[in-house]
Design a protein around this motif. Sequence first.
Motif, PDB file in Angstrom:
ATOM      1  N   ASN A 193       7.645  36.029   5.926  1.00 20.74           N
ATOM      2  CA  ASN A 193       8.511  37.025   5.588  1.00 20.74           C
ATOM      3  C   ASN A 193       9.902  36.475   6.396  1.00 20.74           C
ATOM      4  OD1 ASN A 193       9.750  39.049   4.552  1.00 20.74           O
ATOM      5  ND2 ASN A 193       9.235  40.446   6.327  1.00 20.74           N
ATOM      6  N   TYR A 194       9.661  35.761   7.416  1.00 18.87           N
ATOM      7  CA  TYR A 194      10.638  35.427   8.128  1.00 18.87           C
ATOM      8  C   TYR A 194      11.437  33.993   7.542  1.00 18.87           C
ATOM      9  CZ  TYR A 194      13.167  33.026  12.504  1.00 18.87           C
ATOM     10  OH  TYR A 194      13.772  32.359  13.317  1.00 18.87           O
ATOM     11  N   PHE A 195      10.397  33.037   7.257  1.00 19.53           N
ATOM     12  CA  PHE A 195      10.953  31.886   6.534  1.00 19.53           C
ATOM     13  C   PHE A 195      11.598  32.332   5.157  1.00 19.53           C
ATOM     14  CE2 PHE A 195       7.651  29.879   9.584  1.00 19.53           C
ATOM     15  CZ  PHE A 195       8.756  29.410  10.188  1.00 19.53           C
ATOM     16  N   GLN A 196      11.028  33.050   4.445  1.00 18.62           N
ATOM     17  CA  GLN A 196      11.399  33.649   3.025  1.00 18.62           C
ATOM     18  C   GLN A 196      12.763  33.962   3.275  1.00 18.62           C
ATOM     19  OE1 GLN A 196       8.304  35.885   1.242  1.00 18.62           O
ATOM     20  NE2 GLN A 196       8.221  34.481  -0.399  1.00 18.62           N
ATOM     21  N   GLN A 197      13.100  34.760   4.288  1.00 19.10           N
ATOM     22  CA  GLN A 197      14.485  35.397   4.642  1.00 19.10           C
ATOM     23  C   GLN A 197      15.432  34.209   4.862  1.00 19.10           C
ATOM     24  OE1 GLN A 197      14.560  38.667   6.969  1.00 19.10           O
ATOM     25  NE2 GLN A 197      13.435  39.749   5.564  1.00 19.10           N
ATOM     26  N   ALA A 198      14.593  33.204   5.508  1.00 18.32           N
ATOM     27  CA  ALA A 198      15.700  32.043   5.938  1.00 18.32           C
ATOM     28  C   ALA A 198      15.746  31.001   4.739  1.00 18.32           C
ATOM     29  CB  ALA A 198      14.916  31.283   7.196  1.00 18.32           C
ATOM     30  N   GLY A 199      15.198  31.124   3.462  1.00 14.56           N
ATOM     31  CA  GLY A 199      15.183  30.541   2.418  1.00 14.56           C
ATOM     32  C   GLY A 199      14.418  29.769   2.054  1.00 14.56           C
ATOM     33  N   VAL A 200      13.155  29.600   2.930  1.00 10.14           N
ATOM     34  CA  VAL A 200      12.277  28.594   2.602  1.00 10.14           C
ATOM     35  C   VAL A 200      11.517  29.087   1.262  1.00 10.14           C
ATOM     36  CG1 VAL A 200       9.821  27.775   3.384  1.00 10.14           C
ATOM     37  CG2 VAL A 200      11.936  28.150   5.069  1.00 10.14           C
ATOM     38  N   LEU A 201      11.280  28.238   0.447  1.00 12.03           N
ATOM     39  CA  LEU A 201      10.451  28.246  -0.864  1.00 12.03           C
ATOM     40  C   LEU A 201       9.131  28.503  -0.502  1.00 12.03           C
ATOM     41  CD1 LEU A 201      10.525  28.820  -3.980  1.00 12.03           C
ATOM     42  CD2 LEU A 201      10.479  26.205  -4.052  1.00 12.03           C
ATOM     43  N   PHE A 202       8.611  29.445  -0.917  1.00 17.69           N
ATOM     44  CA  PHE A 202       6.829  29.542  -1.105  1.00 17.69           C
ATOM     45  C   PHE A 202       6.432  29.744  -2.417  1.00 17.69           C
ATOM     46  CE2 PHE A 202       5.070  30.698   3.201  1.00 17.69           C
ATOM     47  CZ  PHE A 202       6.405  30.785   4.031  1.00 17.69           C
ATOM     48  N   THR A 203       5.478  28.948  -3.025  1.00 16.26           N
ATOM     49  CA  THR A 203       5.048  28.942  -4.340  1.00 16.26           C
ATOM     50  C   THR A 203       3.413  29.346  -4.193  1.00 16.26           C
ATOM     51  OG1 THR A 203       3.972  26.732  -4.604  1.00 16.26           O
ATOM     52  CG2 THR A 203       6.355  26.979  -4.917  1.00 16.26           C
ATOM     53  N   GLU A 204       3.214  30.223  -5.266  1.00 22.06           N
ATOM     54  CA  GLU A 204       1.582  30.773  -5.111  1.00 22.06           C
ATOM     55  C   GLU A 204       1.010  29.893  -6.113  1.00 22.06           C
ATOM     56  OE1 GLU A 204       0.653  34.875  -5.176  1.00 22.06           O
ATOM     57  OE2 GLU A 204       1.924  35.335  -3.487  1.00 22.06           O
ATOM     58  N   GLU A 205       0.733  28.825  -6.001  1.00 21.24           N
ATOM     59  CA  GLU A 205      -0.241  27.909  -6.747  1.00 21.24           C
ATOM     60  C   GLU A 205      -1.137  26.865  -5.972  1.00 21.24           C
ATOM     61  OE1 GLU A 205       3.224  24.675  -7.440  1.00 21.24           O
ATOM     62  OE2 GLU A 205       3.235  26.525  -8.489  1.00 21.24           O
ATOM     63  N   LYS A 206      -2.153  26.727  -6.965  1.00 24.57           N
ATOM     64  CA  LYS A 206      -3.008  25.727  -6.142  1.00 24.57           C
ATOM     65  C   LYS A 206      -2.573  24.444  -6.440  1.00 24.57           C
ATOM     66  CE  LYS A 206      -7.932  25.199  -5.304  1.00 24.57           C
ATOM     67  NZ  LYS A 206      -7.738  25.220  -3.961  1.00 24.57           N
ATOM     68  N   THR A 207      -2.194  23.696  -5.390  1.00 23.26           N
ATOM     69  CA  THR A 207      -1.741  22.364  -5.687  1.00 23.26           C
ATOM     70  C   THR A 207      -2.690  21.222  -5.649  1.00 23.26           C
ATOM     71  OG1 THR A 207       0.090  22.989  -4.097  1.00 23.26           O
ATOM     72  CG2 THR A 207      -0.168  20.592  -4.476  1.00 23.26           C
ATOM     73  N   ASN A 208      -2.623  20.466  -7.037  1.00 27.34           N
ATOM     74  CA  ASN A 208      -3.395  19.400  -7.165  1.00 27.34           C
ATOM     75  C   ASN A 208      -3.004  18.170  -6.174  1.00 27.34           C
ATOM     76  OD1 ASN A 208      -4.529  17.214  -8.673  1.00 27.34           O
ATOM     77  ND2 ASN A 208      -5.441  18.811  -9.850  1.00 27.34           N
TER      78      ASN A 208
END
Length: 347
Positions: free
Chosen positions: A151-166
Motif C-alpha cells: 500500500n505504501y509503495f503504491q501510494q508512492a507511485g510504485v507499479l505492482f503487476t499481478e502476473e507470473k513473470t516468465n
Amino acid sequence: MFEKNHIIGWGLAGATLAWQLHFRNQKFVVHDSGHNHSTRTAAGLANPIVFKRLTRSWNVDVLMPYAQTFYEKVGELLNVRLLSGKNIYYPFTNAEDENNWSAKMGDDRFKKYIEHTTLKPFEHVHIPHGMGKVNTFGNLDTNAFLDLSKNYFQQAGVLFTEEKTNWTITQQHPEANYIFCEGIDVIHNPLFSYLPMKTSHGETLTIESDELHFNDVVSKNLFILPLGNKRFKVGATYNWEQKEPFTTVEGKADLVERLEHLIDCPYKIVSHQAGIRPTVADRRPLLGVHPNQKNAFIYNGLGTKGVMLAPYYANHFLDFFLDKKTLDAEVNIQRFNKRFLKSTPLA
Ligand SMILES: Cc1cc2nc3c(=O)[nH]c(=O)nc-3n(C[C@H](O)[C@H](O)[C@H](O)COP(=O)(O)OP(=O)(O)OC[C@H]3O[C@@H](n4cnc5c(N)ncnc54)[C@H](O)[C@@H]3O)c2cc1C
C-alpha cells in the motif's frame, strides 16, 4: 514508464528488498503472481535458539539486531507496530533438559538470549518441569508487513503487476535487471532450477479457546502463538515429500496430537493453513547473479528463518547489486557453479 529494476515475488524476500532499495533512493517495479503461501502462512517468529540442539541460530548476533531495527523503522513509516515483542517460553522435558539450559546460561554467547523464569507455567499448558525464557523481539505480523508495505509503495507511485513473470523476460529486456524472489517457485524457473532447493512443506492451525490466557509464545515440539481475541496459531509440521502448498489430513492430525499433549482444555479449530518454505540443501540463503544471464539476479533461500534473515541479506544483496561489493561466499550462488555446469546451461 520503463523502470530498470524489477522485483519478482512479493514475499519476505521481495518486500525487504523493496524497502532496502527505497532506503537507497532506487526506483523499482514489483511483479507478483498473487499466490503467496510461505510468508502468509508463517508464524513470523524470530527465535535466536535452535531448540533441537540448544545451539544459537546461524549469525544471530548480526541478524537479530539488524532485523529488529529494520522492522521498527518500517513500522514507523507505516504507522503500525509490526513486531509483537512476545517472548518465547521453552517447556523443559525433564531435569536434564533444565540442566542443559542452565549450562548454556553460563555461556557468554547465550547470555543475552536465554534465562530462567520464575513465571508460573501457563494455565492449561502441560509444563511439569518448568520452562526457560528466550528473549526476542517477538514475531512479525507477516501479512501486515506485506499488505501495508505494498500500500505504501503504491501510494508512492510504485507499479505492482499481478502476473507470473516468465524468465524469458530477461532476454527480451537486456537493458533491465530482474531480481527473482520467487520462494519455492524458483524450482520452476529454468534459469535457477539448478540450485539445490528443497521443498519443506509446513502446516499450521488457528484455534480458538476460552480457557487459554497467556500472551507469550510457548514452543517445544510445537509452538502456540497468541493472536488475540482468544485465537492462537499452532504449528508447524515439516514434510519433505509434499510438493504443493495444500493442507493435509495427516498434517492436521499430527498438529492435533501434539497440541493435545501440551494443553488440557477445550478448543476449536478455526482454520488450517499450509505453505512451503524455500529451504536450500546447505541451509544458507541464495544471493547473486545468473552465471550467464547477467541481468537475472536471485534473492531466495530464506528457509525456516525468513524473518530474521531477510532484512540483512536484502541489504547485503544491494551492496553487491548496486555497489559491486563481493558477496559472502557462504550465501553467494557461485557455491553451486559446479551444479550449474553439470545442468543444461540456459542463456
Ligand atoms: C508453516 C510455516 C511456518 C513458518 N514460520 C516461520 C516463522 O515463524 N519464522 C520465520 O522466520 N519463518 C517462518 N517460515 C518461513 C518463511 O515463511 C519463509 O522463510 C519466507 O516467508 C520466505 O519468503 P520468500 O519471499 O522467499 O517466499 P514467498 O513468501 O513464497 O514469496 C514468494 C512470492 O513470489 C511469487 N512468485 C513466485 N514466482 C513468481 C513469478 N515467476 N512471477 C511472479 N510472482 C512469483 C509468489 O506468488 C510469492 O508471492 C514459515 C513457513 C511455513 C510454511
